[in-house]
Design an enzyme around this catalytic site. Structure first.
Site, PDB file in Angstrom:
ATOM      1  CG  HIS A  23      -1.887  -1.184   1.086  1.00 38.23           C
ATOM      2  ND1 HIS A  23      -1.902  -1.877   2.430  1.00 38.23           N
ATOM      3  CD2 HIS A  23      -2.828  -1.502   0.420  1.00 38.23           C
ATOM      4  CE1 HIS A  23      -2.931  -2.813   2.436  1.00 38.23           C
ATOM      5  NE2 HIS A  23      -3.470  -2.588   0.757  1.00 38.23           N
ATOM      6  CE  LYS A  47     -18.310 -13.936  10.980  1.00 41.67           C
ATOM      7  NZ  LYS A  47     -19.137 -14.967  10.297  1.00 41.67           N
ATOM      8  NE  ARG A  96      -2.847  -7.587  -4.415  1.00 48.23           N
ATOM      9  CZ  ARG A  96      -3.403  -8.155  -3.518  1.00 48.23           C
ATOM     10  NH1 ARG A  96      -2.900  -8.188  -2.337  1.00 48.23           N
ATOM     11  NH2 ARG A  96      -4.744  -8.498  -3.698  1.00 48.23           N
ATOM     12  CB  SER A 134      -4.729  -7.023   4.256  1.00 46.43           C
ATOM     13  OG  SER A 134      -4.283  -5.557   4.021  1.00 46.43           O
TER      14      SER A 134
END
Ligand code: PNS
Length: 172
Positions: A23, A47, A96, A134
């Site tokens: 990022h 969640k 990507r 991530s």
């Protein structure tokens, strides 16, 4: 008449849970093209979220605290409305690999349908970070792996605190 993008502001939106060096590299590239980059953190508390939107805002703001060309904000609702709010008409996204293409293409076209004056610009990450996501950072950190070099320092610190707490709960 073609739409002319006279505004030098770009929004780089994402969940950024957590923000990683891939990022960071996209923000740096965006700064080569645009005068100001607004990092827009989606205010989603799913969640599976590792950091709350407030924590993400704090962490990423800390990383850019000395950079007056990068503004960090969170948003909820439609991305195109957030662009209006900050006076931008450009969305920057990182691409990507081919696996990102379908999702990104759908989002870009939906955003164009919602706001025809909005343009999405895709930037490519550094080759060495094309595998980075991530989700993988969360997984490696949760399992005690070393994330040095994969995330900026403020993120590493928070990950260490989070997982130290989880593995060594305070004794009474
Ligand atoms: O990093 P991510 O999770 O792939 O980012 C996705 C994001 C935040 C860019 C996307 O979910 C988004 O723009 N959400 C806001 C809601 C919205 O505008 N949806 C309609 C356009 S697809």
């Amino acid at each position: 008449m073609p739409v002319v993008h006279t505004q030098p502001i770009a929004v780089y939106p994402g969940s950024f849970d957590p923000f990683h060096v891939g990022h960071v590299a996209i923000v740096e590239r965006a700064k080569e093209i645009f005068a100001r980059v607004v990092v827009g953190i989606l205010d989603n508390t799913g969640k599976e979220a590792l950091f709350s939107p407030e924590e993400r805002l704090e962490i990423i703001s800390e990383h850019y605290r000395r950079d007056d060309r990068v503004e960090v904000r969170s948003f909820s609702g439609l991305l195109v409305n957030f662009l209006d709010e900050v006076g931008a008409s450009i969305i920057v996204r990182g691409m990507r690999a081919v696996s990102d293409f379908e999702y990104e293409f759908q989002m870009a076209l939906m955003n164009r349908r919602l706001a025809p004056h909005v343009e999405t610009v895709f930037l490519t990450p550094k080759e060495e970070f094309t595998y980075l996501s991530s989700r993988l950072v969360r997984e490696v950190a949760a399992l005690g792996g070393d994330v040095t070099g994969l995330v900026p320092d403020p993120v590493k610190l928070r990950l260490e605190r989070r997982y130290r707490k989880a593995t060594h709960p305070p004794t009474r």
